[in-house]
Design an enzyme around this catalytic site. Structure first.
Site, mmCIF file in Angstrom:
data_model
loop_
_atom_site.group_PDB
_atom_site.id
_atom_site.type_symbol
_atom_site.label_atom_id
_atom_site.label_comp_id
_atom_site.label_asym_id
_atom_site.label_seq_id
_atom_site.Cartn_x
_atom_site.Cartn_y
_atom_site.Cartn_z
ATOM 1 C CB SER A 30 -0.938 0.014 1.210
ATOM 2 O OG SER A 30 -0.184 -0.095 2.402
ATOM 3 C CG HIS A 76 -1.765 3.496 4.674
ATOM 4 N ND1 HIS A 76 -2.948 2.946 5.109
ATOM 5 C CD2 HIS A 76 -1.062 2.493 4.111
ATOM 6 C CE1 HIS A 76 -2.968 1.650 4.806
ATOM 7 N NE2 HIS A 76 -1.830 1.345 4.213
ATOM 8 C CG ASP A 122 -4.775 5.010 7.106
ATOM 9 O OD1 ASP A 122 -3.585 4.956 7.490
ATOM 10 O OD2 ASP A 122 -5.201 4.373 6.125
#
Ligand SMILES: *[C@@H]1O[C@H](CO)[C@@H](O)[C@H](O)[C@H]1NC(C)=O
Ligand SMILES: *[C@@H]1O[C@H](CO)[C@@H](O)[C@H](O)[C@H]1NC(C)=O
Ligand SMILES: *[C@@H]1O[C@H](CO)[C@@H](O)[C@H](O)[C@H]1NC(C)=O
Ligand SMILES: *[C@@H]1O[C@H](CO)[C@@H](O)[C@H](O)[C@H]1NC(C)=O
Ligand SMILES: *[C@@H]1O[C@H](CO)[C@@H](O)[C@H](O)[C@H]1NC(C)=O
Ligand SMILES: *[C@@H]1O[C@H](CO)[C@@H](O)[C@H](O)[C@H]1NC(C)=O
Length: 397
Positions: free
Chosen positions: A51, A364, A361
């Protein structure tokens, strides 16, 4: 497929023994040295990872990321785990190239300047977890397999006759050896290692993970890759969700030495450091093996740790703060989801000014943090050898 790969590998090895094991070696090195002062002028980027650099894979494969993800730059969900752009977006910008489209995204994409195979939650080692348990089917091995397919199919459809139309959308066969191949993967493998602690030997697990990573890099080399830009893994013990303040259920919190002077979880960062040390050793080994390739190891751990330890000086709020998400009293309501707690529905909104936060978050980074980090790594300050990314095709060994 495995069999033909091994066969191919043997041929390449034989060929390189012929080239390097002879007088042609000095001739080769001379050619390389003459080339080395030129900038690389990369036209193509191929990226592999999780990610940290997924620009739309998991969104295309499963459920699209929606607002507030993407709110800062794209003003809509943009397939990224952030409020805006990722480090790979800033790298592309720095190299004068457009943002990379995810390989499996079929709408609104262009692959003229490369493709992105990275997918959120991905690991180097295969996992026993499906998407709904937080896993990704796109392990590094699968991502490399997708690249090989991408390369062979673009090669198949490319002809001199349709070069002008085809070339607008896809790389030409000669672009592949001149491309930069970037990597940012390993973070989710470390999370996995943590979950297996006490049951399996973490040193052995980490060595196996690094060995698998190396195998995939070798496979790309045999398919013509020459320039490798390899990020190590970040200080995952500094991520807000690793910290006791958002992780009340962790009963280890009060153990002495659990946290370092910056409030980061020591044990977790130590695992990341062990992975990074083994990764660096492996990159050094690969350099000795592939005289014809440039392998750059980038110390993201230090770049990111510097950000966590100098947050205030760099204009960021307390680095344990999370811009979007509710993580208190043992409850976890992740950004983009909702949950009813004590009869009250909690739908986490985002903070007023994401540009002041390091963490978007809890796991991230925000666009502002990504830009801060990208600015520090592109000039080569965290690279070994210390080459700026624009000159990373140079072979210095
Ligand atoms: C090494 O690089 C040169 C220049 O790109 C290329 O011509 C040659 O085939 C490469 N050799 C190997 C063994 O890959
Ligand atoms: C290019 O030509 C080949 C061979 O005629 C054909 O298979 C392919 O579909 C063409 N591709 C494009 C993008 O026109
Ligand atoms: C934390 O909890 C586990 C089981 O829930 C227990 O085995 C362990 O001893 C506890 N550790 C501390 C430091 O209390
Ligand atoms: C964190 O771990 C390192 C090495 O494992 C150790 O030297 C250091 O003292 C630890 N930090 C704290 C605050 O105990
Ligand atoms: C940095 O610290 C100072 C002093 O504690 C504080 O006034 C300021 O608001 C902090 N900056 C940010 C961006 O939080
Ligand atoms: C939910 O209610 C319990 C019991 O009244 C209380 O201890 C807890 O703090 C409440 N949690 C939240 C998030 O409101």
């Amino acid at each position: 497929m495995k069999k033909s790969l091994t066969y191919f590998t043997a041929i390449v090895l034989l060929l390189s023994w012929f080239l390097f094991g002879s007088k042609k070696l000095s001739w080769f090195l001379k050619i390389q040295a003459e080339k080395s002062s030129e900038p690389c002028e990369f036209q193509t980027i191929f990226n592999f990872g999780d990610s940290n650099s997924d620009t739309g894979s998991m969104s295309a494969a499963f459920y699209p990321a929606s607002l507030p993800y993407g709110e800062t730059f794209f003003h809509e969900g943009a397939g990224r785990s952030s409020d805006g752009r990722l480090i790979i977006d800033f790298i592309a910008k720095h190299l004068g190239l457009p943002m990379l489209s995810a390989y499996i995204n079929s709408i609104g994409t262009t692959y003229r300047h490369g493709a992105n195979f990275a997918a959120g939650s991905s690991t180097i080692m295969r996992q026993n977890k499906n998407y709904f348990d937080g896993g990704s089917p796109f392990t590094l091995e699968i991502q490399i397999g997708q690249f090989i397919q991408f390369k062979s199919r673009t090669g198949k459809f490319f002809t001199k006759e349709n070069e002008s139309s085809f070339g607008k959308h896809f790389p030409k066969p000669e672009d592949f050896s001149k491309a930069i191949y970037t990597f940012d993967i390993g973070q989710n493998d470390m999370t996995d290692v943590i979950s297996k602690m006490g049951k399996e030997d973490s040193h052995v697990l980490i060595s196996n993970i690094v060995e698998l990573f190396s195998k995939q890099v070798q496979s790309l080399y045999f398919f013509g890759a020459k320039t490798f830009w390899i990020h190590n893994t970040g200080p995952i013990g500094c991520l807000p969700l690793a910290r006791p303040i958002h992780n009340a259920e962790n009963n280890q919190t009060k153990v002495a030495g659990y946290l370092d002077q910056n409030g980061c979880v020591n044990l977790t960062n130590d695992l990341a450091k062990e992975f990074n040390k083994k990764l660096k050793d492996e990159v050094v080994k690969l350099r000795a093996q592939f005289l014809n390739a440039s392998l750059i190891y980038v110390d993201m751990f230090s770049a990111k740790y510097e950000l966590f330890s100098n947050a205030n000086k760099s204009g960021f709020v307390d680095p344990s703060k999370i811009c979007c998400g509710y993580h208190e009293d043992g409850y976890h309501v992740f950004c983009g989801s909702k949950q009813t707690i004590n009869g009250t529905e909690i739908v986490p909104g985002s903070c007023e000014d994401p540009s002041k936060y390091i963490s978007w978050d809890g796991v991230h980074y925000t666009e502002a943090a990504n830009q801060w980090i990208a600015n520090r790594i592109v000039d080569g300050s965290f690279s070994d050898p210390p080459l700026p990314i624009s000159q990373s095709c140079q072979i210095t060994h």
